[in-house]
Design a protein around this motif. Sequence first.
Motif, PDB file in Angstrom:
ATOM      1  N   HIS A 205       0.831  -1.211   0.000  1.00  0.00           N
ATOM      2  CA  HIS A 205       0.000   0.000   0.000  1.00  0.00           C
ATOM      3  C   HIS A 205       0.866   1.263   0.000  1.00  0.00           C
ATOM      4  CE1 HIS A 205      -4.138  -1.375   0.215  1.00  0.00           C
ATOM      5  NE2 HIS A 205      -3.785  -2.307   1.085  1.00  0.00           N
ATOM      6  N   THR A 206       1.947   1.264   0.793  1.00  0.00           N
ATOM      7  CA  THR A 206       2.793   2.453   0.846  1.00  0.00           C
ATOM      8  C   THR A 206       3.537   2.661  -0.473  1.00  0.00           C
ATOM      9  OG1 THR A 206       4.576   1.165   1.884  1.00  0.00           O
ATOM     10  CG2 THR A 206       3.082   2.360   3.347  1.00  0.00           C
ATOM     11  N   LEU A 207       3.951   1.567  -1.103  1.00  0.00           N
ATOM     12  CA  LEU A 207       4.655   1.699  -2.383  1.00  0.00           C
ATOM     13  C   LEU A 207       3.729   2.230  -3.465  1.00  0.00           C
ATOM     14  CD1 LEU A 207       6.989  -1.427  -2.650  1.00  0.00           C
ATOM     15  CD2 LEU A 207       7.419   0.826  -1.678  1.00  0.00           C
ATOM     16  N   HIS A 208       2.461   1.937  -3.350  1.00  0.00           N
ATOM     17  CA  HIS A 208       1.490   2.418  -4.336  1.00  0.00           C
ATOM     18  C   HIS A 208       1.385   3.939  -4.307  1.00  0.00           C
ATOM     19  CE1 HIS A 208      -1.976   2.274  -6.982  1.00  0.00           C
ATOM     20  NE2 HIS A 208      -2.642   3.038  -6.133  1.00  0.00           N
ATOM     21  N   THR A 209       1.726   4.544  -3.156  1.00  0.00           N
ATOM     22  CA  THR A 209       1.589   5.991  -2.980  1.00  0.00           C
ATOM     23  C   THR A 209       2.893   6.750  -3.168  1.00  0.00           C
ATOM     24  OG1 THR A 209      -0.096   5.469  -1.316  1.00  0.00           O
ATOM     25  CG2 THR A 209       0.624   7.746  -1.425  1.00  0.00           C
ATOM     26  N   CYS A 210       4.018   6.079  -2.990  1.00  0.00           N
ATOM     27  CA  CYS A 210       5.291   6.807  -2.888  1.00  0.00           C
ATOM     28  C   CYS A 210       5.854   7.214  -4.244  1.00  0.00           C
ATOM     29  CB  CYS A 210       6.312   5.967  -2.121  1.00  0.00           C
ATOM     30  SG  CYS A 210       7.066   4.637  -3.078  1.00  0.00           S
ATOM     31  N   ASP A 211       6.798   8.159  -4.191  1.00  0.00           N
ATOM     32  CA  ASP A 211       7.515   8.627  -5.376  1.00  0.00           C
ATOM     33  C   ASP A 211       8.887   7.974  -5.508  1.00  0.00           C
ATOM     34  OD1 ASP A 211       5.749  11.066  -6.313  1.00  0.00           O
ATOM     35  OD2 ASP A 211       5.955  11.267  -4.135  1.00  0.00           O
ATOM     36  N   ILE A 212       9.525   7.705  -4.355  1.00  0.00           N
ATOM     37  CA  ILE A 212      10.841   7.071  -4.347  1.00  0.00           C
ATOM     38  C   ILE A 212      10.829   5.957  -3.305  1.00  0.00           C
ATOM     39  CG2 ILE A 212      13.333   7.389  -4.005  1.00  0.00           C
ATOM     40  CD1 ILE A 212      12.948  10.353  -4.620  1.00  0.00           C
ATOM     41  N   HIS A 213      11.332   4.799  -3.701  1.00  0.00           N
ATOM     42  CA  HIS A 213      11.410   3.659  -2.777  1.00  0.00           C
ATOM     43  C   HIS A 213      12.856   3.203  -2.672  1.00  0.00           C
ATOM     44  CE1 HIS A 213      10.766  -0.917  -2.111  1.00  0.00           C
ATOM     45  NE2 HIS A 213      10.930  -0.302  -0.949  1.00  0.00           N
ATOM     46  N   LEU A 214      13.370   3.181  -1.445  1.00  0.00           N
ATOM     47  CA  LEU A 214      14.703   2.659  -1.182  1.00  0.00           C
ATOM     48  C   LEU A 214      14.567   1.382  -0.359  1.00  0.00           C
ATOM     49  CD1 LEU A 214      14.822   6.046  -0.752  1.00  0.00           C
ATOM     50  CD2 LEU A 214      17.253   5.505  -0.725  1.00  0.00           C
ATOM     51  N   HIS A 215      15.101   0.284  -0.880  1.00  0.00           N
ATOM     52  CA  HIS A 215      14.983  -1.006  -0.187  1.00  0.00           C
ATOM     53  C   HIS A 215      16.373  -1.551   0.115  1.00  0.00           C
ATOM     54  CE1 HIS A 215      13.368  -4.818   1.092  1.00  0.00           C
ATOM     55  NE2 HIS A 215      14.189  -5.446   0.262  1.00  0.00           N
ATOM     56  N   VAL A 216      16.599  -1.874   1.385  1.00  0.00           N
ATOM     57  CA  VAL A 216      17.864  -2.442   1.829  1.00  0.00           C
ATOM     58  C   VAL A 216      17.658  -3.922   2.121  1.00  0.00           C
ATOM     59  CG1 VAL A 216      19.646  -2.385   3.622  1.00  0.00           C
ATOM     60  CG2 VAL A 216      18.614  -0.249   2.819  1.00  0.00           C
ATOM     61  N   GLU A 217      18.550  -4.754   1.626  1.00  0.00           N
ATOM     62  CA  GLU A 217      18.460  -6.181   1.918  1.00  0.00           C
ATOM     63  C   GLU A 217      19.856  -6.757   2.137  1.00  0.00           C
ATOM     64  OE1 GLU A 217      18.144  -7.984  -2.596  1.00  0.00           O
ATOM     65  OE2 GLU A 217      16.285  -7.494  -1.530  1.00  0.00           O
ATOM     66  N   GLY A 218      19.892  -7.857   2.893  1.00  0.00           N
ATOM     67  CA  GLY A 218      21.169  -8.504   3.160  1.00  0.00           C
ATOM     68  C   GLY A 218      21.683  -9.229   1.927  1.00  0.00           C
ATOM     69  N   LEU A 219      22.944  -9.588   1.967  1.00  0.00           N
ATOM     70  CA  LEU A 219      23.551 -10.317   0.857  1.00  0.00           C
ATOM     71  C   LEU A 219      23.044 -11.749   0.832  1.00  0.00           C
ATOM     72  CD1 LEU A 219      27.250  -9.132   1.273  1.00  0.00           C
ATOM     73  CD2 LEU A 219      25.622  -8.341  -0.446  1.00  0.00           C
ATOM     74  N   SER A 220      22.750 -12.244  -0.347  1.00  0.00           N
ATOM     75  CA  SER A 220      22.291 -13.629  -0.473  1.00  0.00           C
ATOM     76  C   SER A 220      23.394 -14.619  -0.102  1.00  0.00           C
ATOM     77  CB  SER A 220      21.814 -13.892  -1.907  1.00  0.00           C
ATOM     78  OG  SER A 220      22.859 -13.632  -2.834  1.00  0.00           O
ATOM     79  N   THR A 221      24.657 -14.153  -0.191  1.00  0.00           N
ATOM     80  CA  THR A 221      25.800 -15.014   0.129  1.00  0.00           C
ATOM     81  C   THR A 221      26.163 -14.982   1.605  1.00  0.00           C
ATOM     82  OG1 THR A 221      27.261 -13.189  -0.487  1.00  0.00           O
ATOM     83  CG2 THR A 221      26.787 -14.839  -2.172  1.00  0.00           C
ATOM     84  N   GLY A 222      25.463 -14.164   2.381  1.00  0.00           N
ATOM     85  CA  GLY A 222      25.750 -14.074   3.805  1.00  0.00           C
ATOM     86  C   GLY A 222      26.644 -12.910   4.157  1.00  0.00           C
TER      87      GLY A 222
END
Length: 273
Positions: A205-222
Amino acid sequence: MPTELESLLDKKNDNDFVGKMIVVSDSNADGSFLIHHFISQVTRDGHLLCLVSFTHSFVHYNTTGTKLGSNLLRHQQTGKVVFVDCLTNLFGGKEVLADECASDHVAFSTASNSSLLTDLYHTIYLCVKELMKNYPALPVCLVVDDCSLLLSLGLKVQELVNFVHLCHFLLCTTVGYCKKSGYFILTVHNDQNCYDEDEQLLKAHTLHTCDIHLHVEGLSTGYSQEVHGELIVEWRNPEQSSSKAALSRKHMQFRLSEKCVHLFAKGMSDAVL
């Protein structure tokens, strides 16, 4: 000189974010460094700040900000920064007044989940109104960190969505109180290793409204000593359907130091090269 993150976001002047909603999300990693960056940047740009926190005390933000070159306490003393301490309000077991920014103090308690967000929004509204009254020529940045916590307290997704929309309407539309003279930064949590349908719905829902989305995620390799995670930035058009909303996208990796974040293309870390 712009920071690496500002360059990534293509920020050319102090008012580039005015009228926009920015969502920061994370999964299997801590994306709080982005919020601290934005808070520090707001004060350096000379803008007004209403910081609403469900996660940390004012001392935490001020201490971290000092390392980044900003002094939240000084700005609070001049009336340019207002802190709404939801952490104390939610878990302190008593009513706590909002920061002394508003002429009419408004308290909210956790006695009733149904009224919690209504009272909180009222508090935010008064704080923003007072900031604009005292500094009418300056933009207001509203930061809410991290509203996902309220899901664990039994609030419904739709209640949070309505709260987010009200905050967005207040600062980022042509018909809100500030008439597009502010911007709204929101953090949400989304742990992919522990699927939570409510968290997924809130994020959608929040992404539907926003202008800029920054997503942080961990490394798949650990874990890595030289690369601390990945940062995905999307520029979106809220008026388009979800499938067409993303206008452009950048996928970077990052390494954190005490005072800044270093960004580089995937596989281009100094340790790899």
